[in-house]
Design a protein around this motif. Structure first.
Motif, PDB file in Angstrom:
ATOM      1  N   ALA A  79      46.243  28.108  46.025  1.00 44.71           N
ATOM      2  CA  ALA A  79      46.838  26.776  45.870  1.00 44.71           C
ATOM      3  C   ALA A  79      45.836  25.767  45.324  1.00 44.71           C
ATOM      4  CB  ALA A  79      47.391  26.288  47.202  1.00 44.71           C
ATOM      5  N   ASP A  80      44.541  26.103  45.381  1.00 42.56           N
ATOM      6  CA  ASP A  80      43.511  25.248  44.796  1.00 42.56           C
ATOM      7  C   ASP A  80      43.375  25.494  43.298  1.00 42.56           C
ATOM      8  OD1 ASP A  80      42.802  24.159  47.321  1.00 42.56           O
ATOM      9  OD2 ASP A  80      41.540  25.913  47.712  1.00 42.56           O
ATOM     10  N   VAL A  81      44.065  26.522  42.796  1.00 40.43           N
ATOM     11  CA  VAL A  81      43.942  26.916  41.396  1.00 40.43           C
ATOM     12  C   VAL A  81      45.223  26.641  40.617  1.00 40.43           C
ATOM     13  CG1 VAL A  81      43.539  28.879  39.832  1.00 40.43           C
ATOM     14  CG2 VAL A  81      42.223  28.672  41.952  1.00 40.43           C
ATOM     15  N   ILE A  82      46.352  26.997  41.204  1.00 40.61           N
ATOM     16  CA  ILE A  82      47.635  26.831  40.505  1.00 40.61           C
ATOM     17  C   ILE A  82      48.640  26.132  41.392  1.00 40.61           C
ATOM     18  CG2 ILE A  82      47.328  28.858  39.040  1.00 40.61           C
ATOM     19  CD1 ILE A  82      49.279  30.349  40.870  1.00 40.61           C
ATOM     20  N   GLU A  83      49.655  25.582  40.751  1.00 46.11           N
ATOM     21  CA  GLU A  83      50.804  25.064  41.485  1.00 46.11           C
ATOM     22  C   GLU A  83      52.060  25.417  40.708  1.00 46.11           C
ATOM     23  OE1 GLU A  83      50.979  20.797  41.967  1.00 46.11           O
ATOM     24  OE2 GLU A  83      50.419  20.447  39.896  1.00 46.11           O
ATOM     25  N   HIS A  84      53.144  25.577  41.439  1.00 47.75           N
ATOM     26  CA  HIS A  84      54.434  25.898  40.831  1.00 47.75           C
ATOM     27  C   HIS A  84      55.280  24.643  40.786  1.00 47.75           C
ATOM     28  CE1 HIS A  84      58.693  27.175  41.065  1.00 47.75           C
ATOM     29  NE2 HIS A  84      58.299  27.912  40.055  1.00 47.75           N
TER      30      HIS A  84
ATOM     31  N   LEU B   7      47.068  37.904  37.649  1.00 51.50           N
ATOM     32  CA  LEU B   7      46.695  37.629  39.035  1.00 51.50           C
ATOM     33  C   LEU B   7      45.287  38.118  39.329  1.00 51.50           C
ATOM     34  CD1 LEU B   7      49.976  38.359  40.995  1.00 51.50           C
ATOM     35  CD2 LEU B   7      48.853  36.167  40.661  1.00 51.50           C
ATOM     36  N   ASN B   8      44.837  39.138  38.627  1.00 53.00           N
ATOM     37  CA  ASN B   8      43.455  39.603  38.800  1.00 53.00           C
ATOM     38  C   ASN B   8      42.475  38.501  38.421  1.00 53.00           C
ATOM     39  OD1 ASN B   8      44.124  42.176  39.692  1.00 53.00           O
ATOM     40  ND2 ASN B   8      44.173  43.007  37.615  1.00 53.00           N
ATOM     41  N   THR B   9      42.783  37.779  37.355  1.00 57.35           N
ATOM     42  CA  THR B   9      41.922  36.679  36.926  1.00 57.35           C
ATOM     43  C   THR B   9      41.951  35.545  37.944  1.00 57.35           C
ATOM     44  OG1 THR B   9      42.274  37.256  34.605  1.00 57.35           O
ATOM     45  CG2 THR B   9      41.449  35.034  35.066  1.00 57.35           C
ATOM     46  N   ILE B  10      43.135  35.229  38.440  1.00 59.02           N
ATOM     47  CA  ILE B  10      43.245  34.181  39.461  1.00 59.02           C
ATOM     48  C   ILE B  10      42.492  34.588  40.722  1.00 59.02           C
ATOM     49  CG2 ILE B  10      44.860  32.947  40.969  1.00 59.02           C
ATOM     50  CD1 ILE B  10      46.839  33.009  38.587  1.00 59.02           C
ATOM     51  N   ASP B  11      42.593  35.849  41.102  1.00 63.47           N
ATOM     52  CA  ASP B  11      41.860  36.356  42.266  1.00 63.47           C
ATOM     53  C   ASP B  11      40.354  36.202  42.068  1.00 63.47           C
ATOM     54  OD1 ASP B  11      41.592  37.817  44.806  1.00 63.47           O
ATOM     55  OD2 ASP B  11      40.892  39.478  43.551  1.00 63.47           O
ATOM     56  N   ARG B  12      39.871  36.551  40.883  1.00 63.95           N
ATOM     57  CA  ARG B  12      38.438  36.425  40.588  1.00 63.95           C
ATOM     58  C   ARG B  12      38.002  34.956  40.665  1.00 63.95           C
ATOM     59  NH1 ARG B  12      38.222  39.203  36.113  1.00 63.95           N
ATOM     60  NH2 ARG B  12      38.266  37.486  34.634  1.00 63.95           N
ATOM     61  N   ILE B  13      38.817  34.061  40.116  1.00 66.47           N
ATOM     62  CA  ILE B  13      38.510  32.627  40.166  1.00 66.47           C
ATOM     63  C   ILE B  13      38.412  32.161  41.622  1.00 66.47           C
ATOM     64  CG2 ILE B  13      39.444  30.320  39.698  1.00 66.47           C
ATOM     65  CD1 ILE B  13      40.648  31.585  37.077  1.00 66.47           C
ATOM     66  N   CYS B  14      39.384  32.561  42.440  1.00 67.23           N
ATOM     67  CA  CYS B  14      39.375  32.166  43.857  1.00 67.23           C
ATOM     68  C   CYS B  14      38.137  32.684  44.576  1.00 67.23           C
ATOM     69  CB  CYS B  14      40.633  32.663  44.558  1.00 67.23           C
ATOM     70  SG  CYS B  14      42.147  31.818  44.068  1.00 67.23           S
TER      71      CYS B  14
ATOM     72  N   ASN C  46      32.065  30.636  31.857  1.00 65.88           N
ATOM     73  CA  ASN C  46      30.934  31.554  31.977  1.00 65.88           C
ATOM     74  C   ASN C  46      30.775  32.075  33.405  1.00 65.88           C
ATOM     75  OD1 ASN C  46      30.197  31.353  29.253  1.00 65.88           O
ATOM     76  ND2 ASN C  46      29.005  29.515  29.644  1.00 65.88           N
ATOM     77  N   LEU C  47      30.933  31.206  34.378  1.00 64.06           N
ATOM     78  CA  LEU C  47      30.791  31.574  35.780  1.00 64.06           C
ATOM     79  C   LEU C  47      31.815  32.633  36.184  1.00 64.06           C
ATOM     80  CD1 LEU C  47      29.405  30.857  38.553  1.00 64.06           C
ATOM     81  CD2 LEU C  47      31.230  29.186  38.855  1.00 64.06           C
ATOM     82  N   CYS C  48      33.051  32.454  35.748  1.00 65.12           N
ATOM     83  CA  CYS C  48      34.142  33.356  36.139  1.00 65.12           C
ATOM     84  C   CYS C  48      34.349  34.505  35.152  1.00 65.12           C
ATOM     85  CB  CYS C  48      35.435  32.569  36.296  1.00 65.12           C
ATOM     86  SG  CYS C  48      35.375  31.425  37.688  1.00 65.12           S
ATOM     87  N   LYS C  49      33.533  34.504  34.097  1.00 64.24           N
ATOM     88  CA  LYS C  49      33.598  35.569  33.088  1.00 64.24           C
ATOM     89  C   LYS C  49      35.018  35.742  32.528  1.00 64.24           C
ATOM     90  CE  LYS C  49      29.711  38.310  34.766  1.00 64.24           C
ATOM     91  NZ  LYS C  49      28.966  37.440  35.532  1.00 64.24           N
ATOM     92  N   ILE C  50      35.597  34.607  32.102  1.00 64.92           N
ATOM     93  CA  ILE C  50      36.899  34.665  31.453  1.00 64.92           C
ATOM     94  C   ILE C  50      36.717  34.375  29.971  1.00 64.92           C
ATOM     95  CG2 ILE C  50      38.192  34.060  33.538  1.00 64.92           C
ATOM     96  CD1 ILE C  50      38.514  31.257  32.449  1.00 64.92           C
ATOM     97  N   SER C  51      37.612  34.901  29.186  1.00 62.57           N
ATOM     98  CA  SER C  51      37.506  34.740  27.733  1.00 62.57           C
ATOM     99  C   SER C  51      37.937  33.340  27.310  1.00 62.57           C
ATOM    100  CB  SER C  51      38.387  35.776  27.035  1.00 62.57           C
ATOM    101  OG  SER C  51      39.761  35.477  27.262  1.00 62.57           O
ATOM    102  N   LYS C  52      37.546  32.990  26.096  1.00 61.32           N
ATOM    103  CA  LYS C  52      37.981  31.714  25.527  1.00 61.32           C
ATOM    104  C   LYS C  52      39.503  31.686  25.436  1.00 61.32           C
ATOM    105  CE  LYS C  52      33.858  30.760  22.789  1.00 61.32           C
ATOM    106  NZ  LYS C  52      33.321  30.550  21.441  1.00 61.32           N
ATOM    107  N   GLN C  53      40.089  32.828  25.094  1.00 61.66           N
ATOM    108  CA  GLN C  53      41.551  32.917  24.978  1.00 61.66           C
ATOM    109  C   GLN C  53      42.235  32.653  26.314  1.00 61.66           C
ATOM    110  OE1 GLN C  53      43.419  33.099  22.277  1.00 61.66           O
ATOM    111  NE2 GLN C  53      45.254  32.987  23.530  1.00 61.66           N
ATOM    112  N   THR C  54      41.690  33.194  27.397  1.00 60.47           N
ATOM    113  CA  THR C  54      42.264  32.959  28.719  1.00 60.47           C
ATOM    114  C   THR C  54      42.180  31.483  29.079  1.00 60.47           C
ATOM    115  OG1 THR C  54      41.764  35.199  29.470  1.00 60.47           O
ATOM    116  CG2 THR C  54      42.106  33.546  31.174  1.00 60.47           C
ATOM    117  N   LEU C  55      41.047  30.863  28.800  1.00 57.07           N
ATOM    118  CA  LEU C  55      40.905  29.435  29.070  1.00 57.07           C
ATOM    119  C   LEU C  55      41.898  28.626  28.233  1.00 57.07           C
ATOM    120  CD1 LEU C  55      39.435  27.253  30.663  1.00 57.07           C
ATOM    121  CD2 LEU C  55      37.734  27.167  28.837  1.00 57.07           C
ATOM    122  N   THR C  56      42.103  29.014  27.002  1.00 58.08           N
ATOM    123  CA  THR C  56      43.088  28.359  26.142  1.00 58.08           C
ATOM    124  C   THR C  56      44.487  28.491  26.739  1.00 58.08           C
ATOM    125  OG1 THR C  56      41.765  28.717  24.151  1.00 58.08           O
ATOM    126  CG2 THR C  56      44.129  28.343  23.827  1.00 58.08           C
ATOM    127  N   GLU C  57      44.811  29.689  27.217  1.00 56.34           N
ATOM    128  CA  GLU C  57      46.118  29.907  27.853  1.00 56.34           C
ATOM    129  C   GLU C  57      46.274  29.020  29.079  1.00 56.34           C
ATOM    130  OE1 GLU C  57      48.634  31.764  26.616  1.00 56.34           O
ATOM    131  OE2 GLU C  57      47.338  32.191  24.908  1.00 56.34           O
TER     132      GLU C  57
END
Length: 66
Positions: free
Chosen positions: A58-63, A43-50, A23-34
């Protein structure tokens, strides 16, 4: 492979549930499932989360090679 373990740890540290995060980051249930399946999201979604969580990518994803 990309995984979101750093994000899940960050949410625990901040006391934010996944539902609150969605809810805070305004992402869909589908995105959270992914994300839960370690699938790619935009990357737009990751940018918004950051921006919302005031953190770095690096606080959000790792390779992981593989």
């Amino acid at each position: 492979m990309i995984n979101y373990n750093p994000l899940w740890k960050l949410l625990i540290d901040k006391g934010i549930s996944k539902s609150e995060f969605r809810n805070l980051c305004k992402i869909s249930k589908q995105t959270l499932t992914e994300m839960n399946k370690n699938n790619n999201i935009s990357l737009n979604t990751i940018d918004r989360i950051c921006n919302i969580l005031d953190c770095n990518i690096a606080d959000v994803i790792e390779h992981i090679k593989g």
